[in-house]
Design a protein around this motif. Sequence first.
Motif, mmCIF file in Angstrom:
data_model
loop_
_atom_site.group_PDB
_atom_site.id
_atom_site.type_symbol
_atom_site.label_atom_id
_atom_site.label_comp_id
_atom_site.label_asym_id
_atom_site.label_seq_id
_atom_site.Cartn_x
_atom_site.Cartn_y
_atom_site.Cartn_z
ATOM 1 N N TRP A 57 0.834 -1.207 0.000
ATOM 2 C CA TRP A 57 0.000 0.000 0.000
ATOM 3 C C TRP A 57 0.870 1.259 0.000
ATOM 4 N N ARG A 58 1.923 1.257 0.822
ATOM 5 C CA ARG A 58 2.806 2.423 0.891
ATOM 6 C C ARG A 58 3.579 2.611 -0.416
ATOM 7 N N MET A 59 3.992 1.507 -1.029
ATOM 8 C CA MET A 59 4.677 1.606 -2.326
ATOM 9 C C MET A 59 3.723 2.171 -3.383
ATOM 10 N N PHE A 60 2.486 1.741 -3.314
ATOM 11 C CA PHE A 60 1.460 2.200 -4.266
ATOM 12 C C PHE A 60 1.233 3.703 -4.110
ATOM 13 N N ILE A 61 1.125 4.150 -2.861
ATOM 14 C CA ILE A 61 0.917 5.581 -2.593
ATOM 15 C C ILE A 61 2.089 6.391 -3.125
ATOM 16 N N ALA A 62 3.309 5.932 -2.841
ATOM 17 C CA ALA A 62 4.497 6.681 -3.265
ATOM 18 C C ALA A 62 4.587 6.769 -4.783
ATOM 19 N N ARG A 63 4.167 5.727 -5.467
ATOM 20 C CA ARG A 63 4.294 5.704 -6.924
ATOM 21 C C ARG A 63 3.119 6.377 -7.618
ATOM 22 N N ARG A 64 1.925 6.130 -7.125
ATOM 23 C CA ARG A 64 0.721 6.563 -7.842
ATOM 24 C C ARG A 64 0.147 7.890 -7.355
ATOM 25 N N LEU A 65 0.342 8.214 -6.081
ATOM 26 C CA LEU A 65 -0.251 9.423 -5.504
ATOM 27 C C LEU A 65 0.836 10.249 -4.824
ATOM 28 N N PRO A 66 1.716 10.855 -5.594
ATOM 29 C CA PRO A 66 2.895 11.524 -5.032
ATOM 30 C C PRO A 66 2.590 12.743 -4.173
ATOM 31 N N ARG A 67 1.403 13.314 -4.279
ATOM 32 C CA ARG A 67 1.095 14.459 -3.419
ATOM 33 C C ARG A 67 1.002 14.070 -1.952
ATOM 34 N N LEU A 68 0.791 12.787 -1.692
ATOM 35 C CA LEU A 68 0.713 12.318 -0.312
ATOM 36 C C LEU A 68 2.119 12.018 0.182
ATOM 37 N N SER A 69 2.562 12.722 1.204
ATOM 38 C CA SER A 69 3.892 12.456 1.751
ATOM 39 C C SER A 69 3.886 11.133 2.493
ATOM 40 N N SER A 70 5.059 10.529 2.642
ATOM 41 C CA SER A 70 5.157 9.212 3.252
ATOM 42 C C SER A 70 4.621 9.198 4.679
ATOM 43 N N GLU A 71 4.835 10.282 5.426
ATOM 44 C CA GLU A 71 4.371 10.298 6.820
ATOM 45 C C GLU A 71 2.846 10.428 6.897
ATOM 46 N N ARG A 72 2.226 10.880 5.825
ATOM 47 C CA ARG A 72 0.763 11.002 5.816
ATOM 48 C C ARG A 72 0.101 9.746 5.285
ATOM 49 N N ALA A 73 0.910 8.821 4.759
ATOM 50 C CA ALA A 73 0.361 7.620 4.134
ATOM 51 C C ALA A 73 0.043 6.564 5.178
ATOM 52 N N GLU A 74 -1.008 6.777 5.923
ATOM 53 C CA GLU A 74 -1.473 5.816 6.908
ATOM 54 C C GLU A 74 -2.891 5.393 6.546
ATOM 55 N N PRO A 75 -3.166 4.091 6.530
ATOM 56 C CA PRO A 75 -4.496 3.618 6.092
ATOM 57 C C PRO A 75 -5.658 4.248 6.839
ATOM 58 N N ARG A 76 -5.525 4.419 8.156
ATOM 59 C CA ARG A 76 -6.666 4.918 8.926
ATOM 60 C C ARG A 76 -6.970 6.383 8.635
ATOM 61 N N THR A 77 -5.952 7.151 8.317
ATOM 62 C CA THR A 77 -6.164 8.574 8.056
ATOM 63 C C THR A 77 -6.189 8.881 6.563
ATOM 64 N N PHE A 78 -6.185 7.819 5.730
ATOM 65 C CA PHE A 78 -6.113 8.038 4.280
ATOM 66 C C PHE A 78 -7.263 8.893 3.750
ATOM 67 N N PRO A 79 -8.517 8.650 4.112
ATOM 68 C CA PRO A 79 -9.612 9.470 3.551
ATOM 69 C C PRO A 79 -9.408 10.959 3.777
ATOM 70 N N ILE A 80 -8.944 11.326 4.973
ATOM 71 C CA ILE A 80 -8.730 12.746 5.267
ATOM 72 C C ILE A 80 -7.529 13.280 4.496
ATOM 73 N N ALA A 81 -6.436 12.496 4.502
ATOM 74 C CA ALA A 81 -5.213 12.939 3.824
ATOM 75 C C ALA A 81 -5.420 13.089 2.324
ATOM 76 N N VAL A 82 -6.107 12.158 1.720
ATOM 77 C CA VAL A 82 -6.290 12.230 0.271
ATOM 78 C C VAL A 82 -7.243 13.363 -0.102
ATOM 79 N N SER A 83 -8.201 13.629 0.779
ATOM 80 C CA SER A 83 -9.114 14.748 0.532
ATOM 81 C C SER A 83 -8.362 16.072 0.546
ATOM 82 N N GLU A 84 -7.396 16.193 1.451
ATOM 83 C CA GLU A 84 -6.603 17.419 1.520
ATOM 84 C C GLU A 84 -5.644 17.534 0.335
ATOM 85 N N ALA A 85 -5.020 16.402 -0.053
ATOM 86 C CA ALA A 85 -4.004 16.439 -1.107
ATOM 87 C C ALA A 85 -4.602 16.494 -2.502
ATOM 88 N N TYR A 86 -5.737 15.838 -2.683
ATOM 89 C CA TYR A 86 -6.311 15.747 -4.027
ATOM 90 C C TYR A 86 -7.761 16.248 -4.066
#
Length: 815
Positions: A125-154
């Motif tokens: 999942w973390r590799m996928f985020i780093a490759r496919r969704l680069p606006r999400l920083s690695s420290e923000r790439a947590e499954p539980r907070t993903f909906p909030i983080a992705v809403s802010e980034a994208y």
Amino acid sequence: MATRQPPWSHPQSSTHEPELKIWNSLTRSKKPFVPRERQKITWYSCGPTVYDEAHLGHARNYVTIDVLRRILRDYFHFDIKFVMNITDVDDKIILAGRKRYLYRQYQEKHRYIDDTVLADVLKAWRMFIARRLPRLSSERAEPRTFPIAVSEAYGDILSGQSLDGPGAKAGDKEAKIKMYIRDAESCAKALTGDIRNLTPIAFYELAKDPMCDMLDAELGKAIKGDDHHIFKELTEDYERRFFRDMEDLNVLYPDRLVRVTEYGKQIADFVDTIVDNKFAYATDDGSVYFDIRAFEAAGNPYARLEPWNRNDKSLQADGEGALSQRMSGKRSDADFALWKASKPGEPSWPSRWGPGRPGWHIECSAMASDTLGKQMDIHSGGIDLAFPHHDNELAQSEAYWHCGKSTQWVNYFLHMGHLSIAGSKMSKSLKNFTTIRTALERGDWTARSLRIVFLLGNWRDGIEITDDLVKQGQSWEDRVDNFFINAMEAVKTSSEQEDTRQAILADALVTANNRVREALLDSFNTPDAMAAISTLITDYNSQPKSALTLQDHVDIGVFVTRMVNIFGLNGNGKPNTDEVGWEGIDIPESAKQYVEPISQMRDQLRQAAIARSITKEKIEKIVSSVGAPEAEVSNGTRPRPSFARAYTEFKDNVLKATTYDNNAMNNEILGLCDQVRDVALWNLNVYLEDRENQPALVRPVTEGLRVARKEKEDRARQKEEAKRKRDEEARLKLAKGKLRPEDMFRPPHSDEFSVWDPSGMPTTMKDGTPVAPSRAKKLKKEWERQKKAHELFIQQTAPEAARNGNVRQDVGARA
């Protein structure tokens, strides 16, 4: 009825020449259609790339091609050799095949979801985020907070904005990001959900895309080039599914089917000839590229279909696939691959340049040339294939045959328009599609309704599915349904004596036939042809049925039947049929022995009840005069057929009408007549259409009837909801009037004031200051409104005596 030549028939020898014109993408104009051999057509059609389910976008392409093929074969009487390919090896298939194989192996090894699996999925999942969704920083790439983080980034992309900034239109790039977000969100659910509530199958499905990416990155290169079975398992599976879908959509099977994997050596030999003709060159890594400069220097035009796209690097890269990321030794950026040197993890075939695989474009050139020779009449496919695929096919095929300017490889290119929903083209790679299987099984579409929508649009134009378009298609289908039902009924009930009368719609039929012919000669203008058929049906419906002759019913019925058969709207219906109707407008033969007695019994009972003449004796007489066979029962264990049960229950219910009040009995019988029509038979897909001074028409429940009933039910629900809302508003308004006006400004209803006059009007504020004159004026208006509301409350709730004259006295006394 005497056999005669229909007024709209044409001799076969004059069906098209020299009038038929076809829009040719090669000339970007309508041109007379002149095949190389009279009455014969050679046709190559680009088939699917089989790595996923076919979707409605594929249906648009292949159903539309099928319509054109049927018109040329069945209306214009051409003998057609139709060849279609299956692309069962390319970059997408290689990637999908590897991923599927590796993921299945992983699941076999890890049958249960344990800590090791969870750790692997989190890593993926973390590799996928780093490759496919680069606006999400690695420290923000947590499954539980993903909906909030992705809403802010994208958030901008999710709200429909473009990567290119304000004012730009969102397209495939943005759709791909949304797809990645969905994939990451799905995997995050697997990681954050309760494992006890997920089966391993469900868990692995949620985690699929990130896991497939990681496994392929780590293990994909270990797959050997001669392990073709890894990829064929994928392609053979989806090829079977594709043709199952095509069969369900009533698409004709090709006369010849060719597959890329069966042509490995021939494709290599084909490329070899192009190299020998000095129009291609090999590079150090073993790949072979087409030499566009050499081709044009020899006097050959390149990018004839879409010359404006020849320098579009994104389209060029899309045509090259993964090879575009590792091209070396090319003489020009525009040169394209004929043969690709296979890398680790890719299938390969032997060639003089080493192990390799076909380029995307060369496959069709080699297979079409093998099956149809150095020239063909028609080449077809979706409009997205025009450049670079078909332009490159043209160039390399003419380089192979060394055709030069005098002889071209394809005479007519036919490109089908796209299907889009909400403005976005359907695409496997974007996962923004509805599969054909899902659409049919869910009931969104039938093979007929989908084909009708395509026929209502021009074959080379894009079609966007909208509510209006769907309703237009439903309306056309319903119109033809009703026409066939009425025409068949009229033919069945008409007498032979009517043949002596002059057919009154002969001229209308000739006009319709001429309109259809002119439309189809004009580059298969099916929207105009469909409109002509609809107009003819309108002419038919506008005439009193008693004025129409048997020949009117037969000739118009046969004409419309032949046209819907030619368009492929009637299963295997023959284009030269003399029958009337299409599938779905008659009830099953096994049902008629029960439905017809129900209808006869119901007609007599209903007529008597409407005349208010129902008696117990009359009911028994009617029931005894109409019979149906008893359903076979084996030892009392086999249930009676549904239609037999409907007959028995209706008969028993009307015999149980026990009230001796004549008016009540008439109403009860009418209710039972409605119930058997609207519930019992409707649920068995049969409808009794009541007609004035005629027996009810027995017909199947068609899509038009379903839509009409749903609209009626929706209107009734809306009416009931509006009444409920009005009643609630009236209740609240009445309840509001319960408060006496003299109490409305006093505690506990208000704590703003401290002194009031005898009528309850406040004079002093809570802090001891007088009520301001402007405020007092507003409060007086409120008091007067409440006084009227309270009087209304008293009128509607007080005893009769109060409503008859004591209201004013009561209110005055309280005041």
